[in-house]
Design a protein around this motif. Structure first.
Motif, mmCIF file in Angstrom:
data_model
loop_
_atom_site.group_PDB
_atom_site.id
_atom_site.type_symbol
_atom_site.label_atom_id
_atom_site.label_comp_id
_atom_site.label_asym_id
_atom_site.label_seq_id
_atom_site.Cartn_x
_atom_site.Cartn_y
_atom_site.Cartn_z
ATOM 1 N N ARG A 5 47.438 42.587 75.501
ATOM 2 C CA ARG A 5 47.419 43.597 74.444
ATOM 3 C C ARG A 5 46.185 43.395 73.583
ATOM 4 O O ARG A 5 45.731 42.279 73.394
ATOM 5 N N ILE A 6 45.681 44.482 73.062
ATOM 6 C CA ILE A 6 44.577 44.426 72.101
ATOM 7 C C ILE A 6 45.174 44.662 70.726
ATOM 8 O O ILE A 6 45.888 45.648 70.509
ATOM 9 N N HIS A 7 44.875 43.767 69.775
ATOM 10 C CA HIS A 7 45.438 43.884 68.430
ATOM 11 C C HIS A 7 44.402 44.284 67.393
ATOM 12 O O HIS A 7 44.759 44.764 66.328
ATOM 13 N N ILE A 8 43.123 44.074 67.714
ATOM 14 C CA ILE A 8 42.069 44.465 66.782
ATOM 15 C C ILE A 8 40.847 44.926 67.575
ATOM 16 O O ILE A 8 40.487 44.332 68.587
ATOM 17 N N VAL A 9 40.265 46.028 67.115
ATOM 18 C CA VAL A 9 39.018 46.547 67.669
ATOM 19 C C VAL A 9 38.034 46.615 66.514
ATOM 20 O O VAL A 9 38.364 47.118 65.436
ATOM 21 N N THR A 10 36.830 46.104 66.711
ATOM 22 C CA THR A 10 35.813 46.080 65.669
ATOM 23 C C THR A 10 34.647 46.976 66.076
ATOM 24 O O THR A 10 34.136 46.861 67.185
ATOM 25 N N GLY A 43 46.873 50.637 62.167
ATOM 26 C CA GLY A 43 47.495 51.629 63.030
ATOM 27 C C GLY A 43 48.840 51.112 63.504
ATOM 28 O O GLY A 43 49.223 49.975 63.203
ATOM 29 N N ALA A 44 49.544 51.912 64.257
ATOM 30 C CA ALA A 44 50.866 51.523 64.727
ATOM 31 C C ALA A 44 50.816 50.327 65.678
ATOM 32 O O ALA A 44 51.715 49.496 65.695
ATOM 33 N N ALA A 45 49.737 50.223 66.462
ATOM 34 C CA ALA A 45 49.676 49.187 67.492
ATOM 35 C C ALA A 45 48.625 48.115 67.223
ATOM 36 O O ALA A 45 48.456 47.211 68.034
ATOM 37 N N GLY A 46 47.904 48.215 66.107
ATOM 38 C CA GLY A 46 46.871 47.219 65.845
ATOM 39 C C GLY A 46 46.002 47.596 64.671
ATOM 40 O O GLY A 46 46.379 48.413 63.832
ATOM 41 N N VAL A 47 44.818 47.007 64.632
ATOM 42 C CA VAL A 47 43.894 47.186 63.516
ATOM 43 C C VAL A 47 42.535 47.621 64.056
ATOM 44 O O VAL A 47 42.056 47.097 65.056
ATOM 45 N N LEU A 48 41.925 48.573 63.356
ATOM 46 C CA LEU A 48 40.562 48.979 63.613
ATOM 47 C C LEU A 48 39.727 48.450 62.459
ATOM 48 O O LEU A 48 40.012 48.743 61.301
ATOM 49 N N ALA A 49 38.740 47.622 62.762
ATOM 50 C CA ALA A 49 37.859 47.061 61.732
ATOM 51 C C ALA A 49 36.497 47.737 61.837
ATOM 52 O O ALA A 49 35.918 47.837 62.909
ATOM 53 N N LEU A 50 36.002 48.236 60.698
ATOM 54 C CA LEU A 50 34.695 48.884 60.646
ATOM 55 C C LEU A 50 33.780 48.044 59.774
ATOM 56 O O LEU A 50 34.181 47.584 58.706
#
Length: 53
Positions: A5-10, A43-50
């Motif tokens: 699973r992916i929990h964070i995308v940067t 988000g519902a399934a993880g975090v988006l980091a900008l």
């Protein structure tokens, strides 16, 4: 065996303020851990980091 699973995308973005507004308009909620250099959007399934590049 567990499912990967992916929990964070940067993402590096050229305009952090504009990008934050864009994702918030889509329904993402900014975390209180966000600051002027990085925004964490929950988000519902993880975090988006900008962050600014």
């Amino acid at each position: 065996m567990s499912i990967p699973r992916i929990h964070i995308v940067t993402l590096g973005v050229s305009d952090l303020v504009r990008s934050r507004r864009f994702y918030e308009a889509l329904g993402w909620k900014a975390s209180s851990a966000s600051n002027e250099g990085i925004v964490f959007l929950k988000g519902a399934a993880g975090v988006l980091a900008l962050y600014g590049r």
